[in-house]
Motif scaffolding. Structure first.
Motif, PDB file in Angstrom:
ATOM      1  N   UNK A   1      46.002  44.318  38.317  1.00 14.43           N
ATOM      2  CA  UNK A   1      47.387  44.183  38.773  1.00 14.43           C
ATOM      3  C   UNK A   1      47.434  43.665  40.210  1.00 14.43           C
ATOM      4  N   UNK A   2      47.969  42.475  40.393  1.00 10.82           N
ATOM      5  CA  UNK A   2      48.087  41.871  41.712  1.00 10.82           C
ATOM      6  C   UNK A   2      46.792  41.309  42.280  1.00 10.82           C
ATOM      7  N   UNK A   3      45.696  41.394  41.527  1.00  9.27           N
ATOM      8  CA  UNK A   3      44.396  40.928  41.986  1.00  9.27           C
ATOM      9  C   UNK A   3      44.250  39.440  41.661  1.00  9.27           C
ATOM     10  N   UNK A   4      44.135  38.617  42.684  1.00 10.64           N
ATOM     11  CA  UNK A   4      43.979  37.175  42.493  1.00 10.64           C
ATOM     12  C   UNK A   4      42.636  36.661  43.002  1.00 10.64           C
ATOM     13  N   UNK A   5      41.750  37.577  43.380  1.00  8.88           N
ATOM     14  CA  UNK A   5      40.443  37.205  43.914  1.00  8.88           C
ATOM     15  C   UNK A   5      39.520  36.797  42.766  1.00  8.88           C
ATOM     16  N   UNK A   6      39.325  35.503  42.593  1.00 11.86           N
ATOM     17  CA  UNK A   6      38.504  34.993  41.487  1.00 11.86           C
ATOM     18  C   UNK A   6      37.062  35.477  41.551  1.00 11.86           C
ATOM     19  N   UNK A   7      36.585  35.866  42.709  1.00 10.50           N
ATOM     20  CA  UNK A   7      35.191  36.288  42.833  1.00 10.50           C
ATOM     21  C   UNK A   7      35.005  37.805  42.758  1.00 10.50           C
ATOM     22  N   UNK A   8      36.043  38.527  42.352  1.00  8.36           N
ATOM     23  CA  UNK A   8      35.930  39.986  42.278  1.00  8.36           C
ATOM     24  C   UNK A   8      35.203  40.446  41.016  1.00  8.36           C
ATOM     25  N   UNK A   9      35.042  39.552  40.053  1.00  8.12           N
ATOM     26  CA  UNK A   9      34.367  39.883  38.797  1.00  8.12           C
ATOM     27  C   UNK A   9      33.643  38.633  38.294  1.00  8.12           C
ATOM     28  N   UNK A  10      32.379  38.795  37.944  1.00  7.24           N
ATOM     29  CA  UNK A  10      31.582  37.667  37.465  1.00  7.24           C
ATOM     30  C   UNK A  10      31.558  36.502  38.431  1.00  7.24           C
TER      31      UNK A  10
ATOM     32  N   UNK B   1      35.413  44.979  43.682  1.00 10.59           N
ATOM     33  CA  UNK B   1      34.405  44.124  43.062  1.00 10.59           C
ATOM     34  C   UNK B   1      33.936  44.839  41.804  1.00 10.59           C
ATOM     35  N   UNK B   2      33.877  44.114  40.703  1.00 10.70           N
ATOM     36  CA  UNK B   2      33.505  44.724  39.431  1.00 10.70           C
ATOM     37  C   UNK B   2      32.070  44.412  39.048  1.00 10.70           C
ATOM     38  N   UNK B   3      31.421  45.420  38.488  1.00  8.10           N
ATOM     39  CA  UNK B   3      30.079  45.265  37.923  1.00  8.10           C
ATOM     40  C   UNK B   3      30.191  44.743  36.491  1.00  8.10           C
ATOM     41  N   UNK B   4      31.242  45.200  35.802  1.00  6.24           N
ATOM     42  CA  UNK B   4      31.442  44.801  34.419  1.00  6.24           C
ATOM     43  C   UNK B   4      32.621  45.529  33.815  1.00  6.24           C
ATOM     44  N   UNK B   5      32.761  45.388  32.513  1.00  6.20           N
ATOM     45  CA  UNK B   5      33.833  46.021  31.758  1.00  6.20           C
ATOM     46  C   UNK B   5      33.203  46.963  30.745  1.00  6.20           C
ATOM     47  N   UNK B   6      33.739  48.171  30.636  1.00  7.10           N
ATOM     48  CA  UNK B   6      33.279  49.145  29.642  1.00  7.10           C
ATOM     49  C   UNK B   6      34.304  49.191  28.514  1.00  7.10           C
ATOM     50  N   UNK B   7      33.820  49.061  27.281  1.00  4.30           N
ATOM     51  CA  UNK B   7      34.696  49.117  26.117  1.00  4.30           C
ATOM     52  C   UNK B   7      34.181  50.232  25.208  1.00  4.30           C
TER      53      UNK B   7
END
Length: 119
Positions: A11-20, A67-73
């Motif tokens: 939400x509101x995050x536009x930083x393209x480098x925050x994940x992957x 900054x994200x390491x990944x997604x957990x499903x």
């Protein structure tokens, strides 16, 4: 570190480098498209929950930049099915969490946590 909901992270995050970040510009979809597709996955009947796994550098920054390491499903689906959901993400899928996290939601019997990560 806690696992974040998709809304808490995107939400509101536009930083393209925050994940992957290593795949941004090399096949990883833009962050808005990534967020939309992850929300679709989260709404599947065979998915219990979806969370963002924070990268350790998030805790190290004074600014609180995410900054994200990944997604957990957490899902009843098998690895091959999860891999199909994220086709085009330029990511890998593996069993379990990428790191140690607190506040992990309940994992019902018969489900598994699959991590979507960018190397």
């Amino acid at each position: 570190m806690p696992l974040l909901t998709l809304d808490e992270f995107f939400e509101g995050n536009t930083d393209e480098e925050c994940i992957g970040p290593n795949q941004w510009g090399y096949g990883r979809p833009p962050i808005a498209e990534l967020a939309a597709r992850l929300r679709e996955i989260d709404q599947r009947e065979d998915v219990v929950w979806t969370r963002v796994q924070l990268h350790p550098r998030t805790a190290e920054t004074a600014s609180g930049t995410l900054a994200a390491e990944g997604i957990a499903v957490c899902t009843y689906a098998e690895e091959e099915v999860c891999a199909q959901w994220v086709d085009g993400f330029e990511a890998d899928v593996f069993l379990g969490l990428a790191d140690c996290y607190c506040e992990v939601p309940k994992v019902p019997e018969g489900t598994a946590i699959w991590s979507v990560v960018w190397e």
